[in-house]
Enzyme design. Sequence first.
Site, mmCIF file in Angstrom:
data_model
loop_
_atom_site.group_PDB
_atom_site.id
_atom_site.type_symbol
_atom_site.label_atom_id
_atom_site.label_comp_id
_atom_site.label_asym_id
_atom_site.label_seq_id
_atom_site.Cartn_x
_atom_site.Cartn_y
_atom_site.Cartn_z
ATOM 1 N N ASP A 7 -5.066 5.425 1.892
ATOM 2 C CA ASP A 7 -5.015 4.126 2.577
ATOM 3 C C ASP A 7 -6.445 3.740 2.970
ATOM 4 O O ASP A 7 -7.373 4.551 2.878
ATOM 5 C CB ASP A 7 -4.117 4.221 3.833
ATOM 6 C CG ASP A 7 -3.968 2.876 4.549
ATOM 7 O OD1 ASP A 7 -3.969 1.826 3.880
ATOM 8 O OD2 ASP A 7 -3.846 2.874 5.793
ATOM 9 N N SER A 8 -6.584 2.518 3.464
ATOM 10 C CA SER A 8 -7.902 2.084 3.943
ATOM 11 C C SER A 8 -8.198 2.657 5.327
ATOM 12 O O SER A 8 -9.333 2.617 5.789
ATOM 13 C CB SER A 8 -7.935 0.555 4.023
ATOM 14 O OG SER A 8 -6.892 0.114 4.877
ATOM 15 N N GLY A 40 -8.028 -6.047 4.026
ATOM 16 C CA GLY A 40 -7.270 -7.301 4.083
ATOM 17 C C GLY A 40 -7.964 -8.547 3.584
ATOM 18 O O GLY A 40 -7.330 -9.397 2.984
ATOM 19 N N CYS A 71 -0.780 1.865 0.862
ATOM 20 C CA CYS A 71 -1.458 0.659 1.326
ATOM 21 C C CYS A 71 -0.982 -0.505 0.459
ATOM 22 O O CYS A 71 -1.181 -0.491 -0.762
ATOM 23 C CB CYS A 71 -2.967 0.850 1.182
ATOM 24 S SG CYS A 71 -3.928 -0.630 1.537
ATOM 25 N N ASN A 72 -0.355 -1.477 1.085
ATOM 26 C CA ASN A 72 0.134 -2.647 0.334
ATOM 27 C C ASN A 72 -1.021 -3.454 -0.244
ATOM 28 O O ASN A 72 -0.944 -3.954 -1.367
ATOM 29 C CB ASN A 72 0.935 -3.564 1.263
ATOM 30 C CG ASN A 72 2.225 -2.937 1.744
ATOM 31 O OD1 ASN A 72 3.292 -3.211 1.222
ATOM 32 N ND2 ASN A 72 2.136 -2.084 2.744
ATOM 33 N N CYS A 186 2.492 -3.843 5.679
ATOM 34 C CA CYS A 186 1.201 -3.175 5.846
ATOM 35 C C CYS A 186 1.540 -1.861 6.527
ATOM 36 O O CYS A 186 2.278 -1.845 7.531
ATOM 37 C CB CYS A 186 0.258 -3.997 6.716
ATOM 38 S SG CYS A 186 -1.205 -3.089 7.263
ATOM 39 N N THR A 187 1.029 -0.758 5.977
ATOM 40 C CA THR A 187 1.453 0.552 6.480
ATOM 41 C C THR A 187 0.950 0.840 7.900
ATOM 42 O O THR A 187 1.401 1.786 8.546
ATOM 43 C CB THR A 187 0.995 1.662 5.519
ATOM 44 O OG1 THR A 187 -0.413 1.476 5.258
ATOM 45 C CG2 THR A 187 1.771 1.606 4.228
ATOM 46 N N HIS A 188 0.023 0.031 8.379
ATOM 47 C CA HIS A 188 -0.417 0.194 9.767
ATOM 48 C C HIS A 188 0.636 -0.278 10.776
ATOM 49 O O HIS A 188 0.651 0.184 11.920
ATOM 50 C CB HIS A 188 -1.689 -0.628 10.033
ATOM 51 C CG HIS A 188 -2.945 0.012 9.542
ATOM 52 N ND1 HIS A 188 -3.245 0.174 8.213
ATOM 53 C CD2 HIS A 188 -3.997 0.537 10.233
ATOM 54 C CE1 HIS A 188 -4.427 0.753 8.107
ATOM 55 N NE2 HIS A 188 -4.904 0.987 9.315
HETATM 56 N N1 DGL Z 1 -2.675 -0.336 5.529
HETATM 57 C C1 DGL Z 1 -3.052 -1.400 4.647
HETATM 58 C C2 DGL Z 1 -1.824 -2.033 3.999
HETATM 59 O O1 DGL Z 1 -0.768 -1.420 3.907
HETATM 60 C C3 DGL Z 1 -3.917 -2.517 5.161
HETATM 61 C C4 DGL Z 1 -4.990 -2.359 6.152
HETATM 62 C C5 DGL Z 1 -6.268 -3.107 5.809
HETATM 63 O O2 DGL Z 1 -6.382 -4.325 6.070
HETATM 64 O O3 DGL Z 1 -7.142 -2.458 5.271
HETATM 65 O O4 DGL Z 1 -1.874 -3.133 3.524
#
Ligand code: DGL
Length: 265
Positions: A7-8, A40, A71-72, A186-188
């Site tokens: 992920d990021s 993002g 990460c989407n 978004c996985t966050h």
């Molecule tokens: N966790 C990431 C997702 O699922 C996005 C976070 C980011 O903006 O880097 O999209």
Amino acid sequence: MTILVFDSGIGGLTVLRETRVLMPSVHFTYVADDKAFPYGDWDEDVLLTHVVDLFGQLIERFNPNLAIIACNTASTLALAGLRETYPDLPFVGTVPAIKPAAERTQSGLVSVLATPGTVKRDYTRDLITSFAERCEVNLVGSKNLAAIAEAYISGAAVDESEILKEIRPCFIEDENRRTDIIVLACTHYPFLANLFRKLAPWPVDWLDPAEAIARHALSLSEKGGLLSTSGSGEQNHREDVALFTSGNPEFAIRRLQTGFGLKVL
Ligand code: DGL
């Protein structure tokens, strides 16, 4: 067997958590590309090249048997390129759970809460055309929520009115219908789910795809003969690790990794 979860930032931990439950015998390497966070609002071409190049280094260093792009924002852009560039490595992606949302909604009003990148992707639009034609899908791109989730999970105080501002556009109401499902794309965001529930103008189903992704990873591992047992075997004894591309995650983030049983490299 080693699974690389990518992920990021720390969002992919929500996917790692579920995957571990299903595959306790697997060794996990978690990679957070925090040097490049947030993904993002990156330009698409630049992000695509960045992720594909970075994976070349990760594959060389960790030699994983399977990779989960948790990460989407990265999956909706780079999955095809990753599969094409590294055909020997099976990839499991994380893309907005639009199909299950369309199957479950009663009102026909579904919202997708994601980063601005995920919202504008052709991939996301194609999911709507293919699976949700009978629904009204409201795409909500949030600039700040991923960073707010990082702060929150590190123990910082967060401003609830800021969060409400970000989620409010998800809630739509006409004469006799209102939004009943919000896809956490978004996985966050699952880290903020309790606050979302508390701040929501009315109760909705918040759809977190983490468990479905874990099941997909398990089934792919079984089909590919990667697991010696169904995954429920003896606990693995190799320590799971986390790599942060900044090389220097702050103390709270390090502590979080320890909480997840990951040794920061
Ligand atoms: N966790 C990431 C997702 O699922 C996005 C976070 C980011 O903006 O880097 O999209």
